[in-house]
Design an enzyme around this catalytic site. Structure first.
Site, PDB file in Angstrom:
ATOM      1  N   CYS A   1       0.257  20.681  20.435  1.00 56.97           N
ATOM      2  CA  CYS A   1      -0.388  21.396  21.611  1.00 56.97           C
ATOM      3  C   CYS A   1      -1.889  21.898  21.100  1.00 56.97           C
ATOM      4  O   CYS A   1      -2.702  22.338  21.919  1.00 56.97           O
ATOM      5  CB  CYS A   1       0.587  22.409  21.740  1.00 56.97           C
ATOM      6  SG  CYS A   1       0.963  23.453  20.414  1.00 56.97           S
TER       7      CYS A   1
ATOM      8  N   GLU B   1       5.448  28.808  25.625  1.00 62.31           N
ATOM      9  CA  GLU B   1       4.324  28.172  24.669  1.00 62.31           C
ATOM     10  C   GLU B   1       4.000  26.860  25.404  1.00 62.31           C
ATOM     11  O   GLU B   1       5.035  26.046  25.467  1.00 62.31           O
ATOM     12  CB  GLU B   1       4.797  27.947  23.482  1.00 62.31           C
ATOM     13  CG  GLU B   1       5.037  29.387  22.820  1.00 62.31           C
ATOM     14  CD  GLU B   1       5.000  29.347  21.200  1.00 62.31           C
ATOM     15  OE1 GLU B   1       5.038  27.960  20.697  1.00 62.31           O
ATOM     16  OE2 GLU B   1       5.002  30.416  20.558  1.00 62.31           O
TER      17      GLU B   1
ATOM     18  N   LYS C   1      18.693  23.665  23.609  1.00 60.37           N
ATOM     19  CA  LYS C   1      18.410  22.438  24.448  1.00 60.37           C
ATOM     20  C   LYS C   1      17.574  21.660  23.837  1.00 60.37           C
ATOM     21  O   LYS C   1      16.209  21.808  24.070  1.00 60.37           O
ATOM     22  CB  LYS C   1      18.054  22.596  25.768  1.00 60.37           C
ATOM     23  CG  LYS C   1      18.843  21.532  26.786  1.00 60.37           C
ATOM     24  CD  LYS C   1      18.328  20.347  26.570  1.00 60.37           C
ATOM     25  CE  LYS C   1      16.679  20.070  27.285  1.00 60.37           C
ATOM     26  NZ  LYS C   1      16.397  18.729  26.985  1.00 60.37           N
TER      27      LYS C   1
ATOM     28  N   GLU D   1      -4.449  17.323  29.820  1.00 59.68           N
ATOM     29  CA  GLU D   1      -3.885  17.193  28.432  1.00 59.68           C
ATOM     30  C   GLU D   1      -3.510  15.822  28.494  1.00 59.68           C
ATOM     31  O   GLU D   1      -2.553  15.294  29.033  1.00 59.68           O
ATOM     32  CB  GLU D   1      -2.650  18.364  28.171  1.00 59.68           C
ATOM     33  CG  GLU D   1      -2.081  18.353  26.983  1.00 59.68           C
ATOM     34  CD  GLU D   1      -1.038  19.199  26.744  1.00 59.68           C
ATOM     35  OE1 GLU D   1      -0.240  19.131  27.267  1.00 59.68           O
ATOM     36  OE2 GLU D   1      -0.946  19.834  25.846  1.00 59.68           O
TER      37      GLU D   1
HETATM   38  P1  NDP Z   1       8.454  19.210  28.788  1.00 61.49           P
HETATM   39  O1  NDP Z   1       7.901  20.374  29.451  1.00 61.49           O
HETATM   40  O2  NDP Z   1       8.372  17.868  29.495  1.00 61.49           O
HETATM   41  O3  NDP Z   1       9.595  19.295  28.016  1.00 61.49           O
HETATM   42  C1  NDP Z   1      10.120  20.274  27.203  1.00 61.49           C
HETATM   43  C2  NDP Z   1      11.450  20.665  27.222  1.00 61.49           C
HETATM   44  O4  NDP Z   1      11.846  21.172  28.581  1.00 61.49           O
HETATM   45  C3  NDP Z   1      12.576  19.513  26.850  1.00 61.49           C
HETATM   46  O5  NDP Z   1      13.609  19.933  26.330  1.00 61.49           O
HETATM   47  C4  NDP Z   1      12.586  18.992  28.590  1.00 61.49           C
HETATM   48  O6  NDP Z   1      13.715  18.374  28.474  1.00 61.49           O
HETATM   49  C5  NDP Z   1      12.868  20.485  29.057  1.00 61.49           C
HETATM   50  N1  NDP Z   1      12.777  20.514  30.445  1.00 61.49           N
HETATM   51  C6  NDP Z   1      12.466  19.585  31.313  1.00 61.49           C
HETATM   52  N2  NDP Z   1      12.305  19.925  32.674  1.00 61.49           N
HETATM   53  C7  NDP Z   1      13.111  21.167  32.649  1.00 61.49           C
HETATM   54  C8  NDP Z   1      13.592  22.099  33.734  1.00 61.49           C
HETATM   55  N3  NDP Z   1      13.393  21.869  34.667  1.00 61.49           N
HETATM   56  N4  NDP Z   1      14.335  22.945  33.169  1.00 61.49           N
HETATM   57  C9  NDP Z   1      14.430  23.507  31.987  1.00 61.49           C
HETATM   58  N5  NDP Z   1      13.995  22.593  31.038  1.00 61.49           N
HETATM   59  C10 NDP Z   1      13.234  21.488  31.094  1.00 61.49           C
HETATM   60  O7  NDP Z   1       7.425  18.956  27.567  1.00 61.49           O
HETATM   61  P2  NDP Z   1       7.257  17.770  26.534  1.00 61.49           P
HETATM   62  O8  NDP Z   1       8.630  17.541  25.891  1.00 61.49           O
HETATM   63  O9  NDP Z   1       6.680  16.521  27.098  1.00 61.49           O
HETATM   64  O10 NDP Z   1       6.319  18.267  25.525  1.00 61.49           O
HETATM   65  C11 NDP Z   1       5.045  18.127  25.592  1.00 61.49           C
HETATM   66  C12 NDP Z   1       4.275  19.104  25.934  1.00 61.49           C
HETATM   67  O11 NDP Z   1       4.549  20.351  25.063  1.00 61.49           O
HETATM   68  C13 NDP Z   1       3.044  19.285  25.876  1.00 61.49           C
HETATM   69  O12 NDP Z   1       2.244  19.831  27.166  1.00 61.49           O
HETATM   70  C14 NDP Z   1       2.413  20.214  24.849  1.00 61.49           C
HETATM   71  O13 NDP Z   1       1.132  20.743  25.051  1.00 61.49           O
HETATM   72  C15 NDP Z   1       3.456  21.138  24.959  1.00 61.49           C
HETATM   73  N6  NDP Z   1       3.680  21.975  23.419  1.00 61.49           N
HETATM   74  C16 NDP Z   1       3.131  23.139  23.547  1.00 61.49           C
HETATM   75  C17 NDP Z   1       3.061  23.904  22.429  1.00 61.49           C
HETATM   76  C18 NDP Z   1       2.757  25.387  22.076  1.00 61.49           C
HETATM   77  O14 NDP Z   1       2.886  26.056  21.064  1.00 61.49           O
HETATM   78  N7  NDP Z   1       2.004  25.777  23.325  1.00 61.49           N
HETATM   79  C19 NDP Z   1       3.616  23.354  21.020  1.00 61.49           C
HETATM   80  C20 NDP Z   1       3.895  21.803  21.472  1.00 61.49           C
HETATM   81  C21 NDP Z   1       4.195  21.172  22.594  1.00 61.49           C
HETATM   82  P3  NDP Z   1      13.386  16.634  28.316  1.00 61.49           P
HETATM   83  O15 NDP Z   1      13.145  16.449  26.958  1.00 61.49           O
HETATM   84  O16 NDP Z   1      14.702  15.938  28.792  1.00 61.49           O
HETATM   85  O17 NDP Z   1      12.387  16.487  29.321  1.00 61.49           O
END
Ligand code: NDP
Length: 488
Positions: free
Chosen positions: A282, A248, A173, A381
């Site tokens: 991240c 992550e 997804k 963040e």
């Molecule tokens: P989100 O948590 O908003 O979304 C991540 C994914 O989860 C998207 O595909 C999102 O869909 C989906 N999602 C949202 N809500 C749900 C749910 N209830 N159930 C299942 N899936 C869901 O993160 P962002 O896309 O905003 O990314 C930024 C974040 O990612 C930052 O906090 C960053 O630090 C973190 N990150 C961490 C990394 C690591 O390795 N530690 C690396 C890169 C980023 P949708 O797109 O529709 O919202």
């Protein structure tokens, strides 16, 4: 441009017919329509993957044969390097030179896990009481992969490669704000000869498509990268089926500079660490902690360098900082700039959109000095090109400040004092530390965070652990004495 789901080897629209639009961050114009999946589409994708798991060749194939497919996937990615980078640049607003680096890394992910799976052994324990115990690794089942919008293609392949290497069929997804590069994966997988049904994509909104994937009983493992809050929601839902989770999550990583460090290099690392990948990273070094003896000089030089970071159109090879992903995220980052000023932090660079770039989500490289631990900009963040600088005087204070947030993903330490280095690496709360170095990764090493930054590790065999179960078989090699119950 139209993007559909990919289920059981076919491109299909949503059962409901629903779609959503994607925006180009540099202009905020709509340029693609994407199928918006829900539980019905997830059901179909999981069913296809489940059939590939129970009946298909993939989970049963010798590791070397799976590895050959993975290497072909790597080659298929490499032959599309420029296309992937161009799509990613347009879809995410990442500078083209950096998008190219990410595409390169995606091919590497597949080659690397091809090597891992062919070199990974299984354990045998010879037990003194005449038993031979051996461990068999089996793929867990259908893997649900949920990825964020920053560096989407690289992060998708970072999960796909080990899941496929382990023998798991997958349902991916992708993030709703940057789904386009994933649209190239079906042709890549087909070209490489991956059996039908092993790779499936359901696009859509996280709360619908993502949530349905997490809740599905036939998906025993979820690998998630995204925000800490989303991770918590996913854990709650996954608890119903006691799923394996790899999380992550977010970060607010400190870069600590002592006055004995190579200041020129520390400065380079600080600038690169927070302004590369648009600061939407991240492991960004978004908090810079500087010893008071060099604080004023370091802040002035950091501000000077930030002012010279070239903000521009993502497709211009000279651009160092492109457009932030989406107007909603941009508004959030701009709000943090306002909060920082209200909280009394000293803005020494940026804070505003650059001139001459109307219409897109552009922000100049922004530096706040004199940031204190109580401030929201220190704790939360921001995930954009905004760095907070804080002074410290002693090693103890540096450690206290480094550990003063709920996150614990990465930390960067700049000092030439050997003993201090080793003292500090023991007490800084971070899953990954770099000493006198910027963020350079070797794919064998464990990647992940502590505290609110995640759960579990990926990278090398750690990733394979996520997607496999260890089955232990105990075989008696002689007649062992068995306590005889019920004979008296
Ligand atoms: P989100 O948590 O908003 O979304 C991540 C994914 O989860 C998207 O595909 C999102 O869909 C989906 N999602 C949202 N809500 C749900 C749910 N209830 N159930 C299942 N899936 C869901 O993160 P962002 O896309 O905003 O990314 C930024 C974040 O990612 C930052 O906090 C960053 O630090 C973190 N990150 C961490 C990394 C690591 O390795 N530690 C690396 C890169 C980023 P949708 O797109 O529709 O919202």
């Amino acid at each position: 441009m139209k993007l559909e789901h990919y289920i059981g080897g076919a491109h299909v629209p949503s059962v409901s017919g629903a779609t959503f639009a994607t925006l180009e961050p540099a202009t905020n114009t709509e340029y693609a329509t994407v199928a918006a999946g829900d539980a019905q589409d997830v059901e179909a994708a999981v069913a296809a993957a489940r059939t590939a798991f129970t009946e298909g060749p993939w989970p049963r194939m010798p590791a070397a044969e799976r590895a050959a497919v993975l290497r072909r996937i790597g080659a298929a990615i490499e032959s599309r390097d420029d296309r992937i980078a161009a799509i990613e640049c347009r879809d995410t607003g990442l500078p083209i030179t950096q998008a190219r680096g990410q595409a390169h890394r995606a091919a590497q992910n597949f080659r690397f896990f091809a090597d891992v799976i062919t070199t990974l052994g299984e354990n045998v324990y010879r037990v003194a009481s005449a038993q031979l115990n051996y461990v068999v690794r089996k793929p867990v089942g259908v893997a649900g992969l949920i990825t964020p919008w920053n560096t989407p293609f690289m992060l998708e392949t970072w999960k796909l490669a080990p899941a496929l290497a382990a023998g798991c069929p997958v349902v991916l997804k992708p993030a709703e704000w940057s789904p386009l590069s994933a649209g190239l994966l079906p042709e890549i997988m087909e070209e490489a000869g991956l059996p039908t049904g092993v790779f499936n994509i359901v696009h859509g909104i996280g709360e619908e498509a993502g949530a349905a994937l997490v809740a599905h009983p036939d998906v025993p493992v979820i690998s998630f990268t995204g925000e800490t809050g989303t991770g918590q929601i996913i854990m709650r839902s996954a608890a119903a089926h006691l799923k394996t989770l790899s999380m992550e999550l977010g970060g607010k990583s400190p870069l600590v500079v002592f006055d004995d460090a190579d200041l020129e290099r520390a400065l380079d690392a600080a600038v690169f660490g927070v302004f590369s990948l648009n600061g939407e990273r991240c492991t960004a070094s978004s908090r810079v902690l500087v010893q008071d003896t060099i604080y004023d000089t370091f802040v002035a030089r950091l501000a000077e360098r930030a002012a010279r970071v070239r903000v521009g159109s993502p497709d211009d090879p000279a651009t160092e900082l492109g457009a932030l992903i989406h107007p909603e995220h941009y508004a959030r980052v701009m709000d943090y700039v306002r909060v920082g000023m209200e909280e009394g932090a000293r803005l020494v660079a940026g804070g505003e959109p650059p001139t001459g770039l109307p219409g897109g989500n552009f922000l100049s490289a922004t530096v706040f000095a004199d940031v204190t631990p109580e401030m929201r900009i220190f704790q939360e963040e921001i995930f954009g090109p905004v760095v907070c600088v804080t002074p410290f005087s002693t090693e103890e204070e540096a450690v206290r400040l480094a550990n003063a947030t709920r996150y614990g993903l990465a930390a960067y330490l700049w000092t030439n004092d050997l003993r201090r280095t080793h003292r500090m690496t023991q007490v800084i709360e971070a899953g990954m530390l770099w000493v006198n170095s910027q963020n350079v990764r070797d794919l064998r090493t464990p990647f992940g965070g502590v505290k609110a930054s995640g759960l579990g590790r990926e990278g090398g065999h750690h990733s394979i652990d996520v997607y496999t179960e260890s089955h232990i078989v105990h075989v008696a090699t002689e007649d062992l004495p068995i306590p005889r119950f019920g004979v008296a």
